[in-house]
Design an enzyme around this catalytic site. Structure first.
Site, PDB file in Angstrom:
ATOM      1  N   HIS A 176       8.743  -1.005  -5.887  1.00  0.00           N
ATOM      2  CA  HIS A 176       7.418  -0.535  -5.463  1.00  0.00           C
ATOM      3  C   HIS A 176       7.374  -0.018  -4.021  1.00  0.00           C
ATOM      4  O   HIS A 176       8.080  -0.507  -3.138  1.00  0.00           O
ATOM      5  CB  HIS A 176       6.405  -1.685  -5.602  1.00  0.00           C
ATOM      6  CG  HIS A 176       6.740  -2.837  -4.705  1.00  0.00           C
ATOM      7  ND1 HIS A 176       6.287  -2.924  -3.413  1.00  0.00           N
ATOM      8  CD2 HIS A 176       7.519  -3.926  -4.905  1.00  0.00           C
ATOM      9  CE1 HIS A 176       6.754  -4.028  -2.857  1.00  0.00           C
ATOM     10  NE2 HIS A 176       7.509  -4.648  -3.749  1.00  0.00           N
ATOM     11  N   ASP A 177       6.551   0.969  -3.808  1.00  0.00           N
ATOM     12  CA  ASP A 177       6.219   1.487  -2.470  1.00  0.00           C
ATOM     13  C   ASP A 177       7.397   2.112  -1.721  1.00  0.00           C
ATOM     14  O   ASP A 177       7.359   2.202  -0.491  1.00  0.00           O
ATOM     15  CB  ASP A 177       5.562   0.396  -1.599  1.00  0.00           C
ATOM     16  CG  ASP A 177       4.288  -0.134  -2.239  1.00  0.00           C
ATOM     17  OD1 ASP A 177       3.387   0.686  -2.487  1.00  0.00           O
ATOM     18  OD2 ASP A 177       4.199  -1.346  -2.532  1.00  0.00           O
TER      19      ASP A 177
END
Ligand code: UDP
Length: 218
Positions: free
Chosen positions: A140-141
């Site tokens: 994620h991210d």
């Protein structure tokens, strides 16, 4: 007349990608004879059941639109070939294995190649001509630049930023960053196989080992 689809590069990388491309096209009802290799130094007239054309032959083929995916691990060559394709009106297409997992809000640039068992989780941005080889993941991210290459088995944890042309070796593990303070791998950096990256890697630097440190050449 139909469209023509190419895997640019008829060596190791290309031969690992063309079966995925063939399956992907079959899903869309496009026959395998519309899929060719393009190579500037063709190793044979045919490789693994597909014609191998030079770029000039590819451009001379009678078809509606031409699509290419650049299956060459060297990112500088990919960038050069991308420019050549754009100049000749060749479009890019993403090739991905059927079992790739992609979660929410993933922005993936043109010309990506995602090998079997690759996972892209959520809220990820990736630039053009990304290659994620077998069993790699992006958590994620993460923000990944253009022409980035992952060898097989790269574990890229959350909140990591990887700049253009970085190369991440087989089995490398990249420690997760923190929101607002990502772990950054600089432009053109190289992470050696099996390295455990615990802190930022400056642009153009090669790191190896656990914890990863700059490679000192003797
Ligand atoms: N190649 C090409 N144009 C270039 C550079 C390379 O068509 O400007 C071809 C080259 O002839 C070879 C393939 O791309 O067939 C690259 O193979 P290599 O083993 O060097 O890389 P890999 O397949 O491992 O990425």
């Amino acid at each position: 007349m139909a469209n023509l689809f190419a895997i640019y590069g008829a060596n190791g990388c290309g031969r690992g990608i063309i079966p995925l491309a063939r399956a992907q096209l079959a899903q869309a009802g496009i026959p395998a004879d519309q899929l060719v290799f393009v190579d500037d130094n063709p190793p044979a007239l045919e490789v693994n059941g597909h014609r191998v054309l030079t770029f000039e032959q590819f451009l001379a083929e009678d078809c509606v639109e031409r699509y290419a995916s650049l299956a060459i691990a060297n990112s500088r060559i990919r960038e050069m070939l991308a420019g050549r394709c754009i100049g000749a009106g060749v479009h890019f297409w993403n090739v991905r294995a059927a079992n790739v997992v992609e979660m929410d809000e993933v922005a993936l640039g043109d010309g990506a190649i995602l090998s079997p068992f690759v996972t892209l989780t959520s809220n990820i941005r990736i630039g053009v001509h990304f290659q994620a080889n077998l069993y790699s993941y992006v958590e994620h991210d993460c923000v990944i630049g253009d022409f980035v290459t992952f060898a097989p088995g790269v574990k890229c944890n959350g909140n990591v930023h990887i700049h253009d042309h970085a190369y991440i070796g087989s089995g490398a593990i990249i420690r997760q960053g923190i929101p607002g303070k990502p772990l950054v791998i600089g432009r053109g950096a190289v992470v050696g196989m099996g390295a455990v990256v615990t802190k930022d890697v400056p642009p153009g630097v090669t790191v190896v080992g656990n914890p990863a440190r700059p490679l000192i050449k003797d």
